[in-house]
Design an enzyme around this catalytic site. Sequence first.
Site, mmCIF file in Angstrom:
data_model
loop_
_atom_site.group_PDB
_atom_site.id
_atom_site.type_symbol
_atom_site.label_atom_id
_atom_site.label_comp_id
_atom_site.label_asym_id
_atom_site.label_seq_id
_atom_site.Cartn_x
_atom_site.Cartn_y
_atom_site.Cartn_z
ATOM 1 N N ASP A 40 1.016 -1.141 0.085
ATOM 2 C CA ASP A 40 -0.169 0.017 0.048
ATOM 3 C C ASP A 40 0.850 1.251 -0.069
ATOM 4 O O ASP A 40 1.637 1.392 0.916
ATOM 5 C CB ASP A 40 -0.854 -0.075 1.238
ATOM 6 C CG ASP A 40 -2.184 -1.091 1.217
ATOM 7 O OD1 ASP A 40 -2.507 -1.240 -0.001
ATOM 8 O OD2 ASP A 40 -2.185 -1.501 2.167
ATOM 9 N N ASP A 100 -13.748 -3.334 -1.940
ATOM 10 C CA ASP A 100 -13.346 -3.276 -0.422
ATOM 11 C C ASP A 100 -14.768 -3.041 0.083
ATOM 12 O O ASP A 100 -15.874 -2.532 -0.267
ATOM 13 C CB ASP A 100 -12.888 -1.768 -0.117
ATOM 14 C CG ASP A 100 -11.539 -1.498 -0.628
ATOM 15 O OD1 ASP A 100 -10.803 -2.495 -0.858
ATOM 16 O OD2 ASP A 100 -11.204 -0.260 -0.955
#
Length: 252
Positions: free
Chosen positions: A11, A130
Site C-alpha cells: 500500500d 472493499d
Amino acid sequence: MLCKRIIPCLDIKDGRTVKGINFENIRDAGDPVELAVIYANEGADELVFLDITATIERRKTLIELVKKIAAAINIPFTVGGGISSSEDVQLLLQNGADKVSVNTAAFKNPELIKELSSAFGSQCIVLAIDTKKEADGEWYVYLNGGRTRTGVRAIDWAQQAVGLGAGEILLTSMNNDGTKSGFAQDITRALATRLPVPVIASGGAGTMEHFRDIFLSGLADAALAASIFHYKEIAIPDLKKYLSAEKIDIRL
C-alpha cells in the site's frame, strides 16, 4: 489444480509503503522497491501495488515508482490506484505492470471494465472490492479507499463485474483489515463458489493458520497480506512450507 498463491501487498502513500488497521491509523512500513525485491526473492507468487490515495487525491498512480519496482522483480505485478481509462492502463503496462486493479472508477462506470478487458484481455483486469459487513449481516461495497458506502452488496457487484469482463477479484474485508484476526471466510467463500474467476482474499492475516483456513474453508485462490510480511512476523518461505505440509497445493 492450480497452485494457491501468496501475494504480498504494497500500500503506497507519498512514495512509501504504509499499513493501517480497518483502513485507518496509517503508519510507515518501509521502502517499496526494497520490500518488493525481498518478497520476490523469498518466493512470493505475485506482488500487488496499491496507490491508496490516488483516487481521493484525484491523481494518477506513481508511474516512476511502478517502473522501478517492475525493473527489480521477476514475478507478476498488479498495480492499482486512480485508474480510470484505457490510457492509464496502457501507461502502466508499458512501465512494467502485468495486471491492473480497478475499484472506484469501475463501480461508477461499469462499462470501463468491458472497455479494458476488450482492449487488454480479461486476465489483465483485476476488480478490487472493499467490503464491510454491516448490522444486517450483508457485505456492502465501499469506495474511495473505504470512505464511501454504496449500499450495493459485494456479491452482486462482483457478479456484474465478472459478467463485464473482470478476470479476477481482489476482495478486501474492511472489518478484518489489519486486525490479524483471520480472513473473512464467509464472504470469500460466497464469491469463490459463485464466480468463474479467481478470488484473492485480503484483510486479516495474522497467523499461518489463517492462510490455511482461507484456502481450505474460504476456498480462496490466493491470499494477500501486508503487515505480517512488512514487519517480518511471518516469512514467506516458512509460510509456504507450512501450507505444503497441510496438503495445500503451493509453489515452493
